[in-house]
Design an enzyme around this catalytic site. Structure first.
Site, PDB file in Angstrom:
ATOM      1  N   ASN A   1     -30.596 105.559   7.843  1.00 55.80           N
ATOM      2  CA  ASN A   1     -31.417 105.624   9.056  1.00 55.80           C
ATOM      3  C   ASN A   1     -32.171 106.945   9.090  1.00 55.80           C
ATOM      4  O   ASN A   1     -31.702 107.967   8.585  1.00 55.80           O
ATOM      5  CB  ASN A   1     -30.571 105.418  10.325  1.00 55.80           C
ATOM      6  CG  ASN A   1     -29.455 106.418  10.507  1.00 55.80           C
ATOM      7  OD1 ASN A   1     -28.910 106.917   9.537  1.00 55.80           O
ATOM      8  ND2 ASN A   1     -29.104 106.724  11.752  1.00 55.80           N
TER       9      ASN A   1
ATOM     10  N   GLU B   1     -34.427 109.068  11.985  1.00 62.85           N
ATOM     11  CA  GLU B   1     -34.846 109.074  13.389  1.00 62.85           C
ATOM     12  C   GLU B   1     -36.148 109.851  13.568  1.00 62.85           C
ATOM     13  O   GLU B   1     -36.688 110.413  12.609  1.00 62.85           O
ATOM     14  CB  GLU B   1     -33.716 109.650  14.245  1.00 62.85           C
ATOM     15  CG  GLU B   1     -32.467 108.798  14.102  1.00 62.85           C
ATOM     16  CD  GLU B   1     -31.329 109.218  15.012  1.00 62.85           C
ATOM     17  OE1 GLU B   1     -31.322 110.373  15.494  1.00 62.85           O
ATOM     18  OE2 GLU B   1     -30.424 108.383  15.226  1.00 62.85           O
TER      19      GLU B   1
ATOM     20  N   CYS C   1     -33.712 101.955  11.138  1.00 61.62           N
ATOM     21  CA  CYS C   1     -32.291 101.804  10.789  1.00 61.62           C
ATOM     22  C   CYS C   1     -32.109 101.810   9.268  1.00 61.62           C
ATOM     23  O   CYS C   1     -33.041 101.529   8.517  1.00 61.62           O
ATOM     24  CB  CYS C   1     -31.750 100.478  11.310  1.00 61.62           C
ATOM     25  SG  CYS C   1     -31.746 100.330  13.091  1.00 61.62           S
TER      26      CYS C   1
ATOM     27  N   GLU D   1     -30.551  99.677   7.450  1.00 63.81           N
ATOM     28  CA  GLU D   1     -30.736  98.354   6.834  1.00 63.81           C
ATOM     29  C   GLU D   1     -32.203  98.092   6.531  1.00 63.81           C
ATOM     30  O   GLU D   1     -32.556  97.558   5.481  1.00 63.81           O
ATOM     31  CB  GLU D   1     -30.231  97.251   7.778  1.00 63.81           C
ATOM     32  CG  GLU D   1     -28.751  97.307   8.081  1.00 63.81           C
ATOM     33  CD  GLU D   1     -28.392  98.207   9.268  1.00 63.81           C
ATOM     34  OE1 GLU D   1     -29.150  99.160   9.558  1.00 63.81           O
ATOM     35  OE2 GLU D   1     -27.360  97.957   9.906  1.00 63.81           O
TER      36      GLU D   1
ATOM     37  N   CYS E   1     -28.176  96.008  13.888  1.00 58.99           N
ATOM     38  CA  CYS E   1     -28.766  95.729  15.203  1.00 58.99           C
ATOM     39  C   CYS E   1     -29.568  94.420  15.139  1.00 58.99           C
ATOM     40  O   CYS E   1     -29.791  93.863  14.065  1.00 58.99           O
ATOM     41  CB  CYS E   1     -29.669  96.888  15.631  1.00 58.99           C
ATOM     42  SG  CYS E   1     -31.262  96.884  14.790  1.00 58.99           S
TER      43      CYS E   1
ATOM     44  N   CYS F   1     -32.672  94.380  12.818  1.00 59.06           N
ATOM     45  CA  CYS F   1     -32.301  94.350  11.396  1.00 59.06           C
ATOM     46  C   CYS F   1     -31.770  92.975  11.002  1.00 59.06           C
ATOM     47  O   CYS F   1     -32.050  92.485   9.910  1.00 59.06           O
ATOM     48  CB  CYS F   1     -31.263  95.430  11.086  1.00 59.06           C
ATOM     49  SG  CYS F   1     -31.981  97.086  11.156  1.00 59.06           S
TER      50      CYS F   1
HETATM   51  N1  THU Z   1     -28.623 102.403  13.327  1.00 51.41           N
HETATM   52  C1  THU Z   1     -28.698 101.915  12.058  1.00 51.41           C
HETATM   53  O1  THU Z   1     -29.160 102.594  11.141  1.00 51.41           O
HETATM   54  N2  THU Z   1     -28.253 100.657  11.815  1.00 51.41           N
HETATM   55  C2  THU Z   1     -27.687  99.849  12.748  1.00 51.41           C
HETATM   56  O2  THU Z   1     -27.400  98.702  12.462  1.00 51.41           O
HETATM   57  C3  THU Z   1     -27.461 100.364  14.093  1.00 51.41           C
HETATM   58  C4  THU Z   1     -28.158 101.622  14.441  1.00 51.41           C
HETATM   59  C5  THU Z   1     -29.088 103.765  13.559  1.00 51.41           C
HETATM   60  C6  THU Z   1     -30.373 103.839  14.284  1.00 51.41           C
HETATM   61  C7  THU Z   1     -30.272 105.193  14.982  1.00 51.41           C
HETATM   62  O3  THU Z   1     -30.717 106.196  14.089  1.00 51.41           O
HETATM   63  C8  THU Z   1     -28.783 105.383  15.178  1.00 51.41           C
HETATM   64  O4  THU Z   1     -28.138 104.437  14.340  1.00 51.41           O
HETATM   65  C9  THU Z   1     -28.345 105.200  16.631  1.00 51.41           C
HETATM   66  O5  THU Z   1     -28.863 104.032  17.169  1.00 51.41           O
END
Ligand code: THU
Length: 303
Positions: free
Chosen positions: A212, A214, A223, A225, A254, A257
């Protein structure tokens, strides 16, 4: 393309020619030759048996047969025979013709099922085996067999086609999860401090890691994935066989994804492996995570 695919069986070869060309390129690069090509016939069990009988006097079904154009002197391979190879230059192909091979699709299907990987990967392995035969490798003596095997292994590794110690190409859930854990360290998550790593296994046996990342504008966050999916797509992959996700705390993909994975999953039975980094994991299917889902066929197959 270094491969001229001749698909002599029912059905559609899909992207097989491109995939086998990648395999051939990797083999030739390892051998240190370029500008060469060969034909790959994909046939059924009966056809390969007839070929084996007619060409080699062996009335038996086999998985692969190779017919090199060049006769390599004992103890030498393509890299030692630049002159001989040049003589096989075919202007109509614009390349040196190394010969041809026949792959038995029936046998490839059986072997793929035994080894637990896709038919495409099995055909890839058989093509690598043939490529090395066409470049002068053999497995008549134990020493030769080892040398040939080592080249095949290196080619498969270069393509990130996973092999297990028994010689099959296979990846366990644990191994895929380990790759997700490995890339987790690269996560850029200064805002949530929730770090995630993911790894997608594609049907042709390649793996693509993602993490991920941000953004100060929080909505621009990607994310792990979808990061892995983007890497896979950019490398030309379109069929996902499995995904592993490793996070600070166990987390399932999520909703966005899940929908992105739905687009490229080989089937709704695609395993989704999730767990805490360095810890244990749980496996569900994409269908478990996204029931009653909407996918490409809902849009593409309309009258
Ligand atoms: N996140 C992911 O990378 N994958 C997921 O399936 C759930 C959430 C990340 C996105 C964000 O950077 C952090 O987790 C908090 O939401």
């Amino acid at each position: 393309m270094p491969i001229d695919l001749q698909w002599e069986v029912p059905g559609d070869p899909g992207g097989l020619e491109t995939f086998l060309s990648r395999v051939a390129d990797a083999c030739m690069e390892l051998e240190g030759i370029s500008g060469a090509c060969f034909a790959v016939r994909v046939v059924d069990g009966e056809t390969i048996r007839a070929l084996n009988r007619e060409q080699r006097g062996v009335d038996q079904v086999t998985d692969v047969l190779s017919f090199p154009t060049v006769r390599y002197p004992a103890g030498t391979t393509a890299r030692d025979n630049a002159k001989r190879l040049r003589r096989e230059y075919d202007p109509s192909l614009g390349a040196v013709n190394l010969g041809d091979c026949a792959l038995n699709l029936d046998r490839a299907r059986e072997q793929a099922a035994e080894l637990g990987h896709s038919v495409q990967r099995e055909l890839g392995y058989l093509t690598a085996h043939s490529a090395f035969h066409l470049m002068g490798y053999d497995h008549m003596t134990e020493t030769d067999r080892r040398a040939m095997r080592a080249m095949e292994k290196r080619a498969m590794a270069a393509l990130q086609l996973w092999r297990d110690p028994k010689g099959g190409i296979r990846m366990t859930h644990q191994e895929l999860f380990n790759l997700a854990c490995e890339v987790h360290v690269n996560s850029y998550a200064p805002y949530s401090k929730f770090h995630v790593g993911a790894c997608i296994l594609t049907e042709d046996g390649r793996t693509f890691q993602g993490c991920n990342f941000e953004n100060a504008s929080l909505g621009a966050t990607i994310c792990a994935e979808r990061c892995a999916a983007g890497c896979a797509i950019a490398a030309g992959a379109r069929r996902f066989a499995a995904i592993a996700v490793a996070a600070d705390e166990p987390a399932w993909p999520c909703g966005i994804c899940r929908q992105v994975l739905r687009e490229f999953a080989v089937s709704l039975d695609m395993p989704v492996i999730a767990g805490r980094v360095g810890g244990s994991f749980t496996v569900k299917t994409l269908g478990d995570l996204l029931p009653e889902s909407f996918g490409p066929e809902d849009v593409l197959n309309r009258e």
